[in-house]
Motif scaffolding. Structure first.
Motif, PDB file in Angstrom:
ATOM      1  N   TYR A  71       1.181  -1.271  -0.422  1.00 33.35           N
ATOM      2  CA  TYR A  71      -0.068  -0.064  -0.138  1.00 33.35           C
ATOM      3  C   TYR A  71       0.344   1.257   0.097  1.00 33.35           C
ATOM      4  N   LEU A  72       1.793   1.279   0.637  1.00 35.32           N
ATOM      5  CA  LEU A  72       3.072   1.620   0.900  1.00 35.32           C
ATOM      6  C   LEU A  72       3.780   2.597   0.137  1.00 35.32           C
ATOM      7  N   ASN A  73       4.250   1.719  -0.915  1.00 36.13           N
ATOM      8  CA  ASN A  73       5.248   1.598  -2.093  1.00 36.13           C
ATOM      9  C   ASN A  73       4.737   1.863  -2.918  1.00 36.13           C
ATOM     10  N   ASP A  74       3.872   0.993  -3.720  1.00 36.50           N
ATOM     11  CA  ASP A  74       3.233   0.344  -5.107  1.00 36.50           C
ATOM     12  C   ASP A  74       1.830   1.083  -5.222  1.00 36.50           C
ATOM     13  N   LEU A  75       1.027   1.734  -3.604  1.00 39.35           N
ATOM     14  CA  LEU A  75       0.173   2.314  -4.215  1.00 39.35           C
ATOM     15  C   LEU A  75       0.313   3.756  -3.653  1.00 39.35           C
ATOM     16  N   LYS A  76       1.023   4.225  -3.056  1.00 38.78           N
ATOM     17  CA  LYS A  76       0.739   5.452  -2.496  1.00 38.78           C
ATOM     18  C   LYS A  76       2.766   6.515  -2.742  1.00 38.78           C
ATOM     19  N   LYS A  77       3.355   4.807  -3.286  1.00 38.15           N
ATOM     20  CA  LYS A  77       4.537   5.330  -4.264  1.00 38.15           C
ATOM     21  C   LYS A  77       5.862   6.859  -2.455  1.00 38.15           C
ATOM     22  N   LEU A  78       5.086   5.967  -1.505  1.00 38.63           N
ATOM     23  CA  LEU A  78       6.125   6.578  -0.516  1.00 38.63           C
ATOM     24  C   LEU A  78       7.395   5.652  -0.636  1.00 38.63           C
ATOM     25  N   ASN A  79       9.196   5.914  -1.140  1.00 41.06           N
ATOM     26  CA  ASN A  79       9.768   4.999  -1.299  1.00 41.06           C
ATOM     27  C   ASN A  79      10.352   4.495   0.504  1.00 41.06           C
ATOM     28  N   THR A  80      11.065   3.304   0.301  1.00 45.33           N
ATOM     29  CA  THR A  80      11.438   2.904   1.455  1.00 45.33           C
ATOM     30  C   THR A  80      12.712   3.571   1.721  1.00 45.33           C
ATOM     31  N   PRO A  81      13.568   3.454   3.064  1.00 41.86           N
ATOM     32  CA  PRO A  81      14.244   3.986   2.969  1.00 41.86           C
ATOM     33  C   PRO A  81      15.977   3.148   2.514  1.00 41.86           C
ATOM     34  N   LYS A  82      16.728   3.735   2.088  1.00 45.01           N
ATOM     35  CA  LYS A  82      17.484   3.084   0.491  1.00 45.01           C
ATOM     36  C   LYS A  82      18.607   1.785   1.506  1.00 45.01           C
ATOM     37  N   PHE A  83      18.915   2.535   2.841  1.00 45.62           N
ATOM     38  CA  PHE A  83      19.841   0.875   3.078  1.00 45.62           C
ATOM     39  C   PHE A  83      18.676   0.030   3.148  1.00 45.62           C
ATOM     40  N   ILE A  84      17.429  -0.033   3.511  1.00 41.78           N
ATOM     41  CA  ILE A  84      16.547  -1.211   3.690  1.00 41.78           C
ATOM     42  C   ILE A  84      16.551  -2.241   1.900  1.00 41.78           C
ATOM     43  N   GLY A  85      16.888  -1.497   0.998  1.00 38.67           N
ATOM     44  CA  GLY A  85      16.748  -1.655  -0.495  1.00 38.67           C
ATOM     45  C   GLY A  85      17.865  -2.011  -0.792  1.00 38.67           C
ATOM     46  N   ASN A  86      18.981  -1.705  -0.019  1.00 34.70           N
ATOM     47  CA  ASN A  86      20.879  -2.016  -0.763  1.00 34.70           C
ATOM     48  C   ASN A  86      20.626  -3.748   0.683  1.00 34.70           C
ATOM     49  N   VAL A  87      20.064  -3.473   1.352  1.00 28.84           N
ATOM     50  CA  VAL A  87      20.175  -4.470   2.360  1.00 28.84           C
ATOM     51  C   VAL A  87      19.862  -6.236   1.259  1.00 28.84           C
ATOM     52  N   SER A  88      18.430  -5.832   1.183  1.00 32.38           N
ATOM     53  CA  SER A  88      17.052  -6.499   0.086  1.00 32.38           C
ATOM     54  C   SER A  88      17.987  -6.827  -0.790  1.00 32.38           C
ATOM     55  N   LYS A  89      18.815  -6.046  -1.865  1.00 35.92           N
ATOM     56  CA  LYS A  89      20.001  -6.351  -3.246  1.00 35.92           C
ATOM     57  C   LYS A  89      20.739  -7.336  -2.642  1.00 35.92           C
ATOM     58  N   ASN A  90      21.115  -8.064  -1.692  1.00 30.80           N
ATOM     59  CA  ASN A  90      22.220  -8.834  -1.447  1.00 30.80           C
ATOM     60  C   ASN A  90      21.983  -9.380  -0.331  1.00 30.80           C
ATOM     61  N   ALA A  91      20.759 -10.078  -0.263  1.00 31.30           N
ATOM     62  CA  ALA A  91      20.037 -10.170   1.209  1.00 31.30           C
ATOM     63  C   ALA A  91      21.057 -11.886   1.627  1.00 31.30           C
ATOM     64  N   ILE A  92      20.943 -12.111   0.956  1.00 28.99           N
ATOM     65  CA  ILE A  92      21.843 -13.560   1.228  1.00 28.99           C
ATOM     66  C   ILE A  92      23.137 -13.530   1.293  1.00 28.99           C
ATOM     67  N   THR A  93      23.831 -12.448   0.693  1.00 28.25           N
ATOM     68  CA  THR A  93      25.084 -12.322   0.470  1.00 28.25           C
ATOM     69  C   THR A  93      25.394 -11.715   2.112  1.00 28.25           C
ATOM     70  N   VAL A  94      24.760 -10.649   2.714  1.00 26.32           N
ATOM     71  CA  VAL A  94      24.527 -10.284   3.837  1.00 26.32           C
ATOM     72  C   VAL A  94      24.399 -11.423   5.177  1.00 26.32           C
ATOM     73  N   TYR A  95      23.415 -11.907   5.023  1.00 32.44           N
ATOM     74  CA  TYR A  95      23.256 -12.529   5.778  1.00 32.44           C
ATOM     75  C   TYR A  95      24.357 -13.917   6.336  1.00 32.44           C
ATOM     76  N   PHE A  96      24.825 -14.486   4.924  1.00 34.79           N
ATOM     77  CA  PHE A  96      26.194 -15.414   4.887  1.00 34.79           C
ATOM     78  C   PHE A  96      27.162 -15.050   5.688  1.00 34.79           C
ATOM     79  N   LEU A  97      27.285 -13.449   5.519  1.00 37.29           N
ATOM     80  CA  LEU A  97      28.677 -13.042   5.814  1.00 37.29           C
ATOM     81  C   LEU A  97      28.625 -12.598   7.662  1.00 37.29           C
ATOM     82  N   SER A  98      26.632 -12.308   7.608  1.00 40.28           N
ATOM     83  CA  SER A  98      27.106 -12.233   9.178  1.00 40.28           C
ATOM     84  C   SER A  98      27.052 -13.422   9.992  1.00 40.28           C
TER      85      SER A  98
END
Length: 363
Positions: A272-299
């Motif tokens: 509803y927020l992102n795709d209907l109301k076009k409110l952008n998520t904070p970039k740091f959340i998107g950055n983690v999502s784009k390398n999700a498995i890599t970040v989890y594996f390294l952690s």
């Protein structure tokens, strides 16, 4: 289909939460919501792993929508599954202490990434070969079958099954029989063999949610469908809890429905927020999502190393950092949380660095 910011939001938040709960300064001083339920029950921490499997299901719907189930597609699915399983085994086996591998007689075989790999494989195959009705029927068969097995079928020794933490629990019995010493706990493994079957249903519910997102309906109608679907799952899960307790360790059927319900509801909110109301998520959340498995594996790897590397007879690297920098805070739970938050901060920076360098490591 293009990436959906709402799905990236949910994935990024889930990985951040995973890192936060896995890295307290001291396991003796942790706020209750950041711990798993002792056995039956549900805490915010218990939502994290099923959320990720649920997102895997959504990703399957998005990535394999209109894909032809041919030899090349199956090969890619198998390759990705084996990579995930291999990374999980690497985490379990590797150690910074000579001879640099764990004792193979007791090393844990299963784990989070192994379960993701197995679940991804079966869920992808089912998505490619079943229509929506077939997937719904499959989920019902898995959940009802698991309930009937674990609640009513006597064990080979003749004992009646139980849902408690005991040898007469079917999930625990199978793990002890087939895994032996190769488990996370001496008596059971939360990512065990039998409990992996209902976790496939978690992913398939994500697949069904992905079908809502990829439908031709308007975004507003999709939001409504997500809310209704979530309420159905939550109601069914909490009612079933009366007979089949919500339990992450054995991945009970009520746990599957309840956690998928919360995941769908939160996704509906982000959609509803992102795709209907076009409110952008904070970039740091998107950055983690784009390398999700890599970040989890390294952690997971770095955390294991921090516990294994000794500073002296009294400290490993983890405990030394906590006692030196964070423990002087008067409230030890706050100090433990501050340590975990600093670890999260490090991986947020790592995700930012990978994004800026346009490094996207795909598994």
């Amino acid at each position: 289909m293009a990436r959906l910011q709402s799905v990236d939001t949910l994935r990024g938040i889930t990985i951040i939460a995973m890192i936060l709960v896995n890295n307290p300064g001291s396991w003796s001083h942790v706020y209750a919501p950041l711990l798993h339920a002792e056995w039956h029950g549900l805490t915010p921490t218990d939502l994290i792993f099923p959320f990720f499997l649920f997102i895997v299901g959504i990703s399957i719907s998005l990535a394999y929508n209109n894909k032809t189930p041919d030899k090349n597609t199956y090969k890619k699915i198998l390759t990705r599954s084996l990579k995930l399983i291999g990374l999980g085994l690497f985490i379990n086996v590797i150690t910074p202490i000579p001879p640099f591998i764990e004792d193979l007689e007791t090393v844990r075989i299963l784990g989070v990434l192994q379960r993701i790999g197995i679940v991804f494989f079966f869920s992808s195959i089912m998505f490619l070969n079943l229509n929506k009705k077939g997937i719904i029927v499959s989920v019902a068969i898995i959940l009802i079958g698991y309930y009937l097995l674990t609640g009513f079928i006597p064990l080979p020794n003749g004992a009646l099954p139980t849902f408690n933490n005991s040898p007469n629990n079917w999930a625990i019995y199978i793990d002890n029989l087939l895994l032996g010493k190769h488990m996370w706990q001496p008596t059971y493994d939360p990512e065990g063999i039998l409990s992996t079957i209902p976790s496939v249903a978690t992913c398939l519910l994500g697949v069904l949610t992905g079908k809502i997102l990829t439908s031709e309906n308007t975004i507003k109608k999709k939001v409504t469908q997500l809310v209704y679907f979530s309420l159905f799952l939550l109601a069914t899960g909490y009612i079933w809890n009366i007979w089949f307790p919500i339990n992450k360790s054995i991945w009970s059927s009520s746990f599957v429905l309840t956690t998928a319900g919360w995941a769908t509801l939160i996704l509906g909110f982000t959609y509803y927020l992102n795709d209907l109301k076009k409110l952008n998520t904070p970039k740091f959340i998107g950055n983690v999502s784009k390398n999700a498995i890599t970040v989890y594996f390294l952690s997971m790897i770095l955390s294991k190393f921090f516990y294994a590397i000794k500073i002296n007879n009294n400290y490993n690297l983890h405990s030394w950092l906590f006692d030196t920098i964070f423990a002087p805070l008067s409230d030890l739970k706050l100090a433990s949380f501050a340590y975990a938050a600093s670890v999260v901060g490090f991986y947020l920076y790592l995700a930012y660095f990978l994004f800026k360098k346009k490094i996207f490591l795909k598994v």
